[in-house]
Scaffold this active site. Structure first.
Site, mmCIF file in Angstrom:
data_model
loop_
_atom_site.group_PDB
_atom_site.id
_atom_site.type_symbol
_atom_site.label_atom_id
_atom_site.label_comp_id
_atom_site.label_asym_id
_atom_site.label_seq_id
_atom_site.Cartn_x
_atom_site.Cartn_y
_atom_site.Cartn_z
ATOM 1 C CG ASP A 126 -13.119 -2.497 38.099
ATOM 2 O OD1 ASP A 126 -12.302 -2.999 37.313
ATOM 3 O OD2 ASP A 126 -14.297 -2.897 38.193
ATOM 4 C CD GLU A 175 -10.388 -1.538 34.454
ATOM 5 O OE1 GLU A 175 -11.053 -2.381 33.808
ATOM 6 O OE2 GLU A 175 -9.177 -1.627 34.634
HETATM 7 P P1 TTP Z 1 -15.135 -6.350 35.338
HETATM 8 O O1 TTP Z 1 -14.811 -5.027 35.976
HETATM 9 O O2 TTP Z 1 -14.019 -7.270 35.048
HETATM 10 O O3 TTP Z 1 -16.159 -7.151 36.244
HETATM 11 P P2 TTP Z 1 -17.393 -6.630 37.086
HETATM 12 O O4 TTP Z 1 -17.459 -5.145 37.115
HETATM 13 O O5 TTP Z 1 -18.626 -7.297 36.609
HETATM 14 O O6 TTP Z 1 -17.090 -7.195 38.525
HETATM 15 P P3 TTP Z 1 -15.948 -6.728 39.560
HETATM 16 O O7 TTP Z 1 -15.204 -5.597 38.929
HETATM 17 O O8 TTP Z 1 -16.682 -6.309 40.788
HETATM 18 O O9 TTP Z 1 -15.112 -7.930 39.774
HETATM 19 O O10 TTP Z 1 -15.884 -6.100 33.988
HETATM 20 C C1 TTP Z 1 -16.817 -5.033 33.801
HETATM 21 C C2 TTP Z 1 -17.953 -5.470 32.929
HETATM 22 O O11 TTP Z 1 -17.464 -5.916 31.670
HETATM 23 C C3 TTP Z 1 -18.746 -6.619 33.505
HETATM 24 O O12 TTP Z 1 -19.775 -6.191 34.378
HETATM 25 C C4 TTP Z 1 -19.267 -7.305 32.274
HETATM 26 C C5 TTP Z 1 -18.236 -7.024 31.210
HETATM 27 N N1 TTP Z 1 -17.382 -8.214 30.997
HETATM 28 C C6 TTP Z 1 -17.746 -9.122 30.005
HETATM 29 O O13 TTP Z 1 -18.738 -8.913 29.296
HETATM 30 N N2 TTP Z 1 -16.979 -10.237 29.828
HETATM 31 C C7 TTP Z 1 -15.878 -10.508 30.596
HETATM 32 O O14 TTP Z 1 -15.227 -11.551 30.408
HETATM 33 C C8 TTP Z 1 -15.521 -9.578 31.628
HETATM 34 C C9 TTP Z 1 -14.319 -9.848 32.509
HETATM 35 C C10 TTP Z 1 -16.297 -8.443 31.780
HETATM 36 MG MG MG Z 2 -15.760 -3.991 37.510
#
Ligand code: TTP
Ligand code: MG
Length: 392
Positions: A9, A105
């Site tokens: 991830d 991911e």
């Molecule tokens: P995540 O993997 O949940 O978050 P992240 O990569 O930004 O941070 P981390 O994994 O380090 O905690 O989500 C991946 C991407 O998906 C994120 O960069 C932006 C998008 N996203 C949204 O647009 N809305 C959301 O509610 C979430 C959770 C993610």
């Molecule tokens: Mg992420």
């Protein structure tokens, strides 16, 4: 032989890409979503911004209140899709068994390729190094014998983490966690468990499975097994999937129709992109809506031919949305799934069935995807999203 599954991830994905591409943003609280005055929500925030309490799905107005000095940026989805593609290509080098879960991911089953590349820990470390050296980004890794444990593991030491879970350390690493950490457990399901006085995964693991089954049905047994580290779900590469879908849960219930149709466009583009990348087309478009009381409806429409074009998926989803959703109601979750999948080759084999128009559309999308992969969204974008660029 025990399976070896890696879950990867990316860290603060959209924000990290923006920081990488503009050195002025390095070390800054970066908030991806839109202008602070606008009605949208935060997509993600850099780790610097998270120190102020900013989280995904929080309204932008609230993010601005918490961190007025933050740098607010509009998301550039096709850039992130392009980077996602580069990440997935790195994974593919190690194993064909890659199951993307979202843009940032994926699960990798590396059980069969350890003789070639070294053990799973070595493979994970190598992939981590490649993501850093080739893409200048960091990711967090979880390694375990199944998907559930690998997914939890990747989240345990973010950012830039690498955590191995084995049978011996389940009790130490997994059991203290709150049941909400169980994949797919929302606040309502967690509330049901709390009623049974089960708050941690460890309490769930030691609870009575018969009682769980009685109160929660088959789902109770599923989570009981997961909490004990049992999960037989295979890693399914996208090419072998039965359906491809995407959904978004809002932090606040949304009623704004204009905003919801924009979300549908984003979802349709993600699903279309994933279908084309996997070389698939589908015949049935389904729209899922969850209301604030958790009532969930799924409505679908089956077309006369298989498709994978963003605009067709979008049109079908909007038709289903208008036909099945009362405009005054708020929505908690919205999603699009395309099923009834066949491989592109099968379509080509029925070549005579292709009309000239379909063939042209296929070529157009191949060209668009190629250009987007190469240069990102600035070059070609859907007319509707151009509005975003103008406000930049
Ligand atoms: P995540 O993997 O949940 O978050 P992240 O990569 O930004 O941070 P981390 O994994 O380090 O905690 O989500 C991946 C991407 O998906 C994120 O960069 C932006 C998008 N996203 C949204 O647009 N809305 C959301 O509610 C979430 C959770 C993610
Ligand atoms: Mg992420």
């Amino acid at each position: 032989m025990e399976r070896r599954i890696i879950h990867v991830d990316m860290d603060a994905f959209y924000a990290a890409v923006e920081q990488r591409d503009n050195s002025e943003l390095l070390g800054q609280p970066v908030i991806i979503g839109g202008k602070p005055q606008s009605r949208g929500v935060v997509s993600t925030a850099s780790y610097e911004a998270r120190k102020f309490g900013i989280r995904s799905a929080m309204p932008l107005i609230e993010a601005y209140r918490l961190c007025p000095q933050g740098i607010f940026i509009l998301p550039d989805h096709s850039k992130y899709r392009r980077v996602s593609d580069e990440i997935m290509q790195i994974f593919q080098h190690y194993t064909p068994l890659v199951e993307p879960i979202s843009l940032d991911e994926a699960f990798l089953d590396v059980s069969g390729c350890q003789r070639l590349f070294g053990d799973s820990l070595h493979i994970a470390q190598e992939i981590k190094d490649q993501i850093k050296s080739q893409l200048d980004l960091t990711a967090s890794f979880g390694i375990a014998a199944n998907k559930f444990l690998a997914k939890i593991a990747s989240d345990l030491d973010k950012p830039d983490g690498l955590v191995v879970i084995n049978r011996e350390n389940i009790a130490e690493k997994i059991w203290p966690l709150a049941v909400q950490k169980l994949w797919g457990i929302g606040s309502k399901s967690a509330a049901k468990l709390v009623e049974l006085n089960i708050k941690t995964i460890g309490q769930l693991a030691k609870s009575n499975p018969d009682l769980l089954a009685k109160t929660l049905g088959s789902w109770g047994l599923e989570v009981y097994n997961l909490s004990n580290g049992i999960d037989e779900r295979p890693v399914i590469p996208e090419r072998d999937a039965h359906s491809i879908g995407h959904e978004t849960t809002f932090s606040q219930d949304i009623r704004d129709q204009e905003y919801l149709t924009r979300v549908l466009l984003e979802l349709a583009q993600d699903v279309g992109w994933r279908l084309r990348r996997a070389g698939l087309r589908g015949k049935t478009v389904a729209l899922k809506i969850r209301y604030p009381d958790f009532k969930t409806i799924t409505r679908s429409h089956t077309l006369s031919a298989e498709l994978n074009q963003d605009d067709v998926i979008y049109q079908e989803a909007v038709k289903l949305f208008i036909a099945n959703h009362a405009a005054q109601k708020s929505i908690r979750l919205i999603g699009i799934t395309v099923s009834g999948l066949i491989r592109e080759e099968q379509v080509s084999q029925q070549f005579s069935l292709f009309t000239e128009k379909e063939d042209k559309s296929k070529k157009l999308y191949q060209a668009l995807d190629k250009i987007n992969i190469k240069f990102g969204r600035k070059t070609i974008t859907r007319a509707r999203l151009l509005k975003d660029d103008e406000t930049k």
